[in-house]
Design an enzyme around this catalytic site. Structure first.
Site, short mmCIF file in Angstrom:
data_model
loop_
_atom_site.label_atom_id
_atom_site.label_comp_id
_atom_site.label_asym_id
_atom_site.label_seq_id
_atom_site.Cartn_x
_atom_site.Cartn_y
_atom_site.Cartn_z
N ASP A 54 33.73 39.58 41.10
CA ASP A 54 34.34 40.77 40.48
C ASP A 54 35.04 40.37 39.18
OD1 ASP A 54 36.53 39.47 41.54
OD2 ASP A 54 37.37 41.21 42.54
N LYS A 123 31.74 38.29 49.68
CA LYS A 123 33.03 37.59 49.68
C LYS A 123 34.15 38.62 49.71
CE LYS A 123 34.81 35.43 45.90
NZ LYS A 123 36.10 36.16 45.71
N GLU A 125 38.49 38.97 49.55
CA GLU A 125 39.74 38.26 49.24
C GLU A 125 40.77 38.48 50.35
OE1 GLU A 125 41.42 39.07 45.40
OE2 GLU A 125 39.60 38.42 44.35
N GLU A 192 41.63 29.14 45.73
CA GLU A 192 41.84 29.28 44.28
C GLU A 192 43.29 28.97 43.91
OE1 GLU A 192 40.30 32.84 42.46
OE2 GLU A 192 41.32 32.43 40.55
O1 KIV Z 1 35.36 36.86 40.94
C1 KIV Z 1 35.24 35.62 40.82
O2 KIV Z 1 34.65 35.10 39.87
C2 KIV Z 1 35.81 34.79 41.88
C3 KIV Z 1 35.78 33.30 41.69
C4 KIV Z 1 36.79 32.87 40.70
C5 KIV Z 1 35.92 32.58 42.98
O3 KIV Z 1 36.30 35.30 42.83
#
Ligand code: KIV
Length: 295
Positions: A54, A123, A125, A192
């Site tokens: 994102d 993914k 968060e 991160e």
């Molecule tokens: O959105 C993204 O690019 C990410 C990475 C930094 C892991 O979540």
């Protein structure tokens, strides 16, 4: 066109290979990508995992945070990346608002990323309420990558874009969150902006791989944002970014050369121009013979 790099893998990476790579201490390479050419180049370079992050909200859509990214926008980008990246596993980032409301709406959106976007996994968060989402998605057969530490979708709650887990109590929390994500069924966890010793402890404790970004060298893999890695993003770069090329600078150089050629009439040349049979040209020109001279 011949590949620019030797591709180290012939077949598509599979999910069960990831913990195996961890066991063999073979570091995992992940990069973000947002379109078909970047997906194809990541594939050609032998990258293992491609994340349609994102971060696209900032890198390609021009926002100043990841929060405005929508499911529709990321779906378009995911579809494009999966057309280009054949061998890497493609992971679609679920944007803010697409999984926070309920397990049901998270599942509906995740299904779209898999069915319409062609993603291999998604993914999410955070931990906390995210754990229940992870269980719901994994239960429905959708592989999930976790993400703890600096989670940009909740940067405001975290006090801005800053490193996380820098006190013993916060490091304990982060460690527990990562373990809970594995327990909930995540196949890997992004760490991160986390102190390297904390990331190392988490990496030791998990049997699934950790993928670090600003989390030191002891993670099982690393991820960088495409535009940071290639010098395409002109915003301030976090400490953890290593720039491997100046594609932005090279692009401006090429565009300036093109503009100069156009302005001085040296582009296009003979080899960029189409011809036609002499007799057809003669017929065509004959129509103008009696007419007024052209300018
Ligand atoms: O959105 C993204 O690019 C990410 C990475 C930094 C892991 O979540």
């Amino acid at each position: 066109m011949a590949p620019r790099y030797a591709a180290p893998r012939e077949a598509k990476l599979t999910l069960p290979e990831l913990p195996e790579l961890k066991r063999q201490r073979r570091r995992i390479v992940m990069v973000t990508a947002y379109d078909a050419p970047s997906g194809r180049l990541a594939d050609e370079a032998g990258v293992d995992l491609v994340l349609v992050g994102d971060s696209a909200a900032m890198t390609v859509l021009g926002h100043d945070s990841t929060v405005p990214a929508t499911v529709e926008e990321l779906l378009v980008l995911t579809r494009a990346v999966t057309r280009g990246a054949r061998r890497p596993l493609v992971i679609a980032d679920m944007p803010f608002g697409s999984f926070q409301v309920s397990d049901e709406s998270a599942l509906e959106n995740a299904i779209r990323f898999v069915k319409e976007g062609g993603a291999d996994a998604v993914k999410l968060e955070g931990a906390g309420a995210t754990l229940s989402r992870v269980r719901a998605l994994v239960g429905a057969g959708i592989p999930v990558m976790g993400h703890v530490g600096l989670t940009p979708q909740s940067a405001t709650m975290l006090g801005g874009f800053r490193a996380q887990g820098r006190t013993a109590a916060k490091a304990d929390r982060l460690y527990a969150d990562a373990l809970a994500l594995e327990e909930a069924g995540c196949f890997a966890v992004v760490l991160e902006a986390v102190p390297a010793p904390v990331a190392a402890r988490v990496t030791d404790a998990l049997s699934v791989p950790t993928i670090g970004i600003g989390a030191g060298a002891d993670c099982d893999g690393q991820v960088l944002v495409w535009h940071d890695l290639l010098g395409l993003y002109d915003g301030p770069a976090p400490r953890f970014v290593k720039r491997y090329a100046d594609v932005g600078g090279e692009t401006v150089r090429a565009l300036r050369a093109y503009a100069a050629d156009v302005r001085e009439g040296s582009f296009p040349e003979e080899q960029h121009t189409y011809s036609m049979p002499e007799e057809e040209l003669a017929l065509f020109e004959a129509r103008f013979a009696a007419a007024a001279p052209r300018r």
